[in-house]
Design a protein around this motif. Structure first.
Motif, PDB file in Angstrom:
ATOM      1  N   GLY A  35      36.363 -26.329   9.778  1.00 12.27           N
ATOM      2  CA  GLY A  35      36.542 -25.972   8.373  1.00 12.27           C
ATOM      3  C   GLY A  35      35.227 -25.695   7.688  1.00 12.27           C
ATOM      4  N   TRP A  36      35.342 -25.148   6.480  1.00  9.09           N
ATOM      5  CA  TRP A  36      34.189 -24.892   5.616  1.00  9.09           C
ATOM      6  C   TRP A  36      34.394 -25.632   4.290  1.00  9.09           C
ATOM      7  CZ3 TRP A  36      29.845 -22.375   7.077  1.00  9.09           C
ATOM      8  CH2 TRP A  36      29.905 -21.538   8.201  1.00  9.09           C
ATOM      9  N   PHE A  37      33.324 -26.255   3.850  1.00  7.01           N
ATOM     10  CA  PHE A  37      33.284 -26.900   2.555  1.00  7.01           C
ATOM     11  C   PHE A  37      32.044 -26.396   1.827  1.00  7.01           C
ATOM     12  CE2 PHE A  37      36.538 -30.236   3.050  1.00  7.01           C
ATOM     13  CZ  PHE A  37      36.805 -30.096   4.400  1.00  7.01           C
ATOM     14  N   ARG A  38      31.981 -26.613   0.507  1.00  6.02           N
ATOM     15  CA  ARG A  38      30.796 -26.208  -0.232  1.00  6.02           C
ATOM     16  C   ARG A  38      30.465 -27.240  -1.297  1.00  6.02           C
ATOM     17  NH1 ARG A  38      33.213 -20.839  -3.403  1.00  6.02           N
ATOM     18  NH2 ARG A  38      34.528 -21.973  -4.896  1.00  6.02           N
ATOM     19  N   GLN A  39      29.196 -27.217  -1.702  1.00 12.54           N
ATOM     20  CA  GLN A  39      28.737 -28.214  -2.670  1.00 12.54           C
ATOM     21  C   GLN A  39      27.623 -27.626  -3.516  1.00 12.54           C
ATOM     22  OE1 GLN A  39      27.312 -31.860  -0.879  1.00 12.54           O
ATOM     23  NE2 GLN A  39      27.804 -33.040  -2.700  1.00 12.54           N
ATOM     24  N   THR A  40      27.671 -27.925  -4.808  1.00 14.57           N
ATOM     25  CA  THR A  40      26.591 -27.575  -5.723  1.00 14.57           C
ATOM     26  C   THR A  40      25.983 -28.867  -6.250  1.00 14.57           C
ATOM     27  OG1 THR A  40      28.192 -27.401  -7.531  1.00 14.57           O
ATOM     28  CG2 THR A  40      27.608 -25.369  -6.382  1.00 14.57           C
ATOM     29  N   PRO A  41      24.736 -28.821  -6.715  1.00 11.66           N
ATOM     30  CA  PRO A  41      24.058 -30.044  -7.179  1.00 11.66           C
ATOM     31  C   PRO A  41      24.858 -30.750  -8.273  1.00 11.66           C
ATOM     32  CG  PRO A  41      22.490 -28.279  -6.924  1.00 11.66           C
ATOM     33  CD  PRO A  41      23.830 -27.657  -6.723  1.00 11.66           C
ATOM     34  N   GLY A  42      25.015 -32.054  -8.104  1.00 12.99           N
ATOM     35  CA  GLY A  42      25.698 -32.858  -9.093  1.00 12.99           C
ATOM     36  C   GLY A  42      27.213 -32.864  -8.984  1.00 12.99           C
ATOM     37  N   LYS A  43      27.747 -32.126  -8.018  1.00 13.86           N
ATOM     38  CA  LYS A  43      29.196 -32.066  -7.850  1.00 13.86           C
ATOM     39  C   LYS A  43      29.589 -32.548  -6.462  1.00 13.86           C
ATOM     40  CE  LYS A  43      30.245 -28.376 -11.133  1.00 13.86           C
ATOM     41  NZ  LYS A  43      30.980 -27.102 -11.338  1.00 13.86           N
ATOM     42  N   GLU A  44      30.852 -32.929  -6.322  1.00 11.16           N
ATOM     43  CA  GLU A  44      31.345 -33.366  -5.029  1.00 11.16           C
ATOM     44  C   GLU A  44      31.551 -32.162  -4.106  1.00 11.16           C
ATOM     45  OE1 GLU A  44      33.785 -37.420  -6.328  1.00 11.16           O
ATOM     46  OE2 GLU A  44      34.834 -35.760  -5.382  1.00 11.16           O
ATOM     47  N   ARG A  45      31.469 -32.434  -2.819  1.00 13.77           N
ATOM     48  CA  ARG A  45      31.741 -31.389  -1.846  1.00 13.77           C
ATOM     49  C   ARG A  45      33.218 -31.021  -1.913  1.00 13.77           C
ATOM     50  NH1 ARG A  45      28.879 -32.183   3.881  1.00 13.77           N
ATOM     51  NH2 ARG A  45      27.216 -32.520   2.361  1.00 13.77           N
ATOM     52  N   GLU A  46      33.516 -29.714  -1.866  1.00 14.70           N
ATOM     53  CA  GLU A  46      34.904 -29.280  -1.999  1.00 14.70           C
ATOM     54  C   GLU A  46      35.344 -28.416  -0.827  1.00 14.70           C
ATOM     55  OE1 GLU A  46      35.392 -26.888  -5.524  1.00 14.70           O
ATOM     56  OE2 GLU A  46      34.233 -25.224  -4.700  1.00 14.70           O
ATOM     57  N   PHE A  47      36.627 -28.466  -0.560  1.00 22.47           N
ATOM     58  CA  PHE A  47      37.222 -27.694   0.517  1.00 22.47           C
ATOM     59  C   PHE A  47      37.209 -26.211   0.183  1.00 22.47           C
ATOM     60  CE2 PHE A  47      39.977 -26.384   3.794  1.00 22.47           C
ATOM     61  CZ  PHE A  47      40.987 -25.603   3.257  1.00 22.47           C
ATOM     62  N   VAL A  48      36.913 -25.384   1.198  1.00 18.58           N
ATOM     63  CA  VAL A  48      36.936 -23.932   1.028  1.00 18.58           C
ATOM     64  C   VAL A  48      37.997 -23.302   1.936  1.00 18.58           C
ATOM     65  CG1 VAL A  48      35.626 -21.784   1.276  1.00 18.58           C
ATOM     66  CG2 VAL A  48      34.506 -23.840   0.385  1.00 18.58           C
ATOM     67  N   ALA A  49      37.891 -23.555   3.247  1.00 10.35           N
ATOM     68  CA  ALA A  49      38.816 -22.935   4.191  1.00 10.35           C
ATOM     69  C   ALA A  49      38.822 -23.736   5.485  1.00 10.35           C
ATOM     70  CB  ALA A  49      38.412 -21.491   4.484  1.00 10.35           C
ATOM     71  N   ALA A  50      39.928 -23.655   6.229  1.00 16.35           N
ATOM     72  CA  ALA A  50      40.023 -24.363   7.497  1.00 16.35           C
ATOM     73  C   ALA A  50      40.917 -23.590   8.452  1.00 16.35           C
ATOM     74  CB  ALA A  50      40.576 -25.764   7.292  1.00 16.35           C
ATOM     75  N   ILE A  51      40.710 -23.834   9.741  1.00 16.55           N
ATOM     76  CA  ILE A  51      41.486 -23.167  10.778  1.00 16.55           C
ATOM     77  C   ILE A  51      41.836 -24.179  11.865  1.00 16.55           C
ATOM     78  CG2 ILE A  51      39.450 -22.413  12.087  1.00 16.55           C
ATOM     79  CD1 ILE A  51      40.940 -19.708  12.484  1.00 16.55           C
ATOM     80  N   ASN A  52      43.030 -24.038  12.439  1.00 18.29           N
ATOM     81  CA  ASN A  52      43.435 -25.004  13.450  1.00 18.29           C
ATOM     82  C   ASN A  52      42.819 -24.676  14.812  1.00 18.29           C
ATOM     83  OD1 ASN A  52      44.938 -22.725  14.012  1.00 18.29           O
ATOM     84  ND2 ASN A  52      46.850 -23.833  14.352  1.00 18.29           N
ATOM     85  N   ARG A  53      43.092 -25.543  15.795  1.00 16.38           N
ATOM     86  CA  ARG A  53      42.454 -25.413  17.100  1.00 16.38           C
ATOM     87  C   ARG A  53      42.768 -24.090  17.768  1.00 16.38           C
ATOM     88  NH1 ARG A  53      44.468 -28.736  20.818  1.00 16.38           N
ATOM     89  NH2 ARG A  53      42.626 -28.508  22.130  1.00 16.38           N
ATOM     90  N   SER A  54      44.007 -23.676  17.681  1.00 15.89           N
ATOM     91  CA  SER A  54      44.411 -22.446  18.364  1.00 15.89           C
ATOM     92  C   SER A  54      44.036 -21.187  17.581  1.00 15.89           C
ATOM     93  CB  SER A  54      45.914 -22.449  18.618  1.00 15.89           C
ATOM     94  OG  SER A  54      46.612 -22.460  17.385  1.00 15.89           O
ATOM     95  N   GLY A  55      43.694 -21.344  16.315  1.00 16.72           N
ATOM     96  CA  GLY A  55      43.310 -20.196  15.494  1.00 16.72           C
ATOM     97  C   GLY A  55      44.470 -19.475  14.847  1.00 16.72           C
ATOM     98  N   GLY A  56      45.675 -19.979  15.022  1.00 18.69           N
ATOM     99  CA  GLY A  56      46.843 -19.292  14.496  1.00 18.69           C
ATOM    100  C   GLY A  56      47.199 -19.608  13.067  1.00 18.69           C
ATOM    101  N   ARG A  57      46.609 -20.647  12.522  1.00 22.42           N
ATOM    102  CA  ARG A  57      46.902 -21.023  11.136  1.00 22.42           C
ATOM    103  C   ARG A  57      45.618 -21.285  10.383  1.00 22.42           C
ATOM    104  NH1 ARG A  57      50.227 -25.832  10.358  1.00 22.42           N
ATOM    105  NH2 ARG A  57      49.562 -26.566  12.385  1.00 22.42           N
ATOM    106  N   GLN A  58      45.619 -20.901   9.093  1.00 23.86           N
ATOM    107  CA  GLN A  58      44.484 -21.093   8.224  1.00 23.86           C
ATOM    108  C   GLN A  58      44.971 -21.644   6.881  1.00 23.86           C
ATOM    109  OE1 GLN A  58      45.250 -17.639   9.110  1.00 23.86           O
ATOM    110  NE2 GLN A  58      44.424 -18.068  11.145  1.00 23.86           N
ATOM    111  N   ASP A  59      44.046 -22.235   6.140  1.00 23.12           N
ATOM    112  CA  ASP A  59      44.347 -22.667   4.785  1.00 23.12           C
ATOM    113  C   ASP A  59      43.114 -22.416   3.922  1.00 23.12           C
ATOM    114  OD1 ASP A  59      45.842 -25.697   3.322  1.00 23.12           O
ATOM    115  OD2 ASP A  59      45.743 -23.613   2.636  1.00 23.12           O
ATOM    116  N   TYR A  60      43.345 -22.176   2.638  1.00 21.56           N
ATOM    117  CA  TYR A  60      42.248 -21.836   1.732  1.00 21.56           C
ATOM    118  C   TYR A  60      42.415 -22.574   0.406  1.00 21.56           C
ATOM    119  CZ  TYR A  60      41.743 -17.888   4.942  1.00 21.56           C
ATOM    120  OH  TYR A  60      41.575 -17.112   6.062  1.00 21.56           O
ATOM    121  N   SER A  61      41.299 -22.808  -0.266  1.00 23.67           N
ATOM    122  CA  SER A  61      41.384 -23.318  -1.624  1.00 23.67           C
ATOM    123  C   SER A  61      41.875 -22.194  -2.525  1.00 23.67           C
ATOM    124  CB  SER A  61      40.024 -23.815  -2.092  1.00 23.67           C
ATOM    125  OG  SER A  61      39.125 -22.728  -2.251  1.00 23.67           O
ATOM    126  N   ALA A  62      42.441 -22.570  -3.646  1.00 26.43           N
ATOM    127  CA  ALA A  62      42.966 -21.574  -4.575  1.00 26.43           C
ATOM    128  C   ALA A  62      41.871 -20.653  -5.090  1.00 26.43           C
ATOM    129  CB  ALA A  62      43.674 -22.276  -5.731  1.00 26.43           C
TER     130      ALA A  62
END
Length: 127
Positions: A35-62
């Motif tokens: 998965g990918w997460f991102r963070q800016t100074p002073g803020k918590e790390r947030e979810f961006v995108a993720a992919i499963n082991r087989s690569g067939g499914r993904q999820d994204y932040s709004a």
């Protein structure tokens, strides 16, 4: 020991595109949810995108859905994040994460589910 290395971050103008890459190596066998997460100074790390082991499914932040695409090389621990229509609010340090499990095929969206992390790669989007 497991190494997770991100690359591809740079300064880009708003509306532009970037492609981040991430590769896991070392004492890691099989292939894993990532998965990918991102963070800016002073803020918590947030979810961006993720992919499963087989690569067939993904999820994204709004906030990135429809603009970012996560993909992976088949049967490898290498993932990519294609970022289009970038906005200044996408400016952050982007972190790649790897789950240690080699069973199951879920998409993981919580930080606590990941075991290995990269050092972060800066993406700066100018207005």
């Amino acid at each position: 020991q497991v190494q997770v290395v991100e690359s591809g971050g740079e300064l880009v103008q708003g509306g532009g595109s970037l492609r981040l890459s991430c590769a896991a190596s070392g004492r890691i066998f099989g292939w894993h949810a990532m998965g990918w997460f991102r963070q800016t100074p002073g803020k918590e790390r947030e979810f961006v995108a993720a992919i499963n082991r087989s690569g067939g499914r993904q999820d994204y932040s709004a906030s990135v859905k429809g603009r970012f695409t996560i993909s992976r090389e088949t049967a490898k621990d290498t993932v990519f994040l294609q970022m289009n229509s970038l906005k200044p609010e996408d400016t952050a340090s982007y972190y790649c994460a790897v789950d240690a499990k080699i069973y199951g095929d879920s998409v993981l969206t919580n930080m606590e589910e990941y075991d290995y992390w990269g050092q972060g790669n800066q993406v700066t989007v100018s207005s």
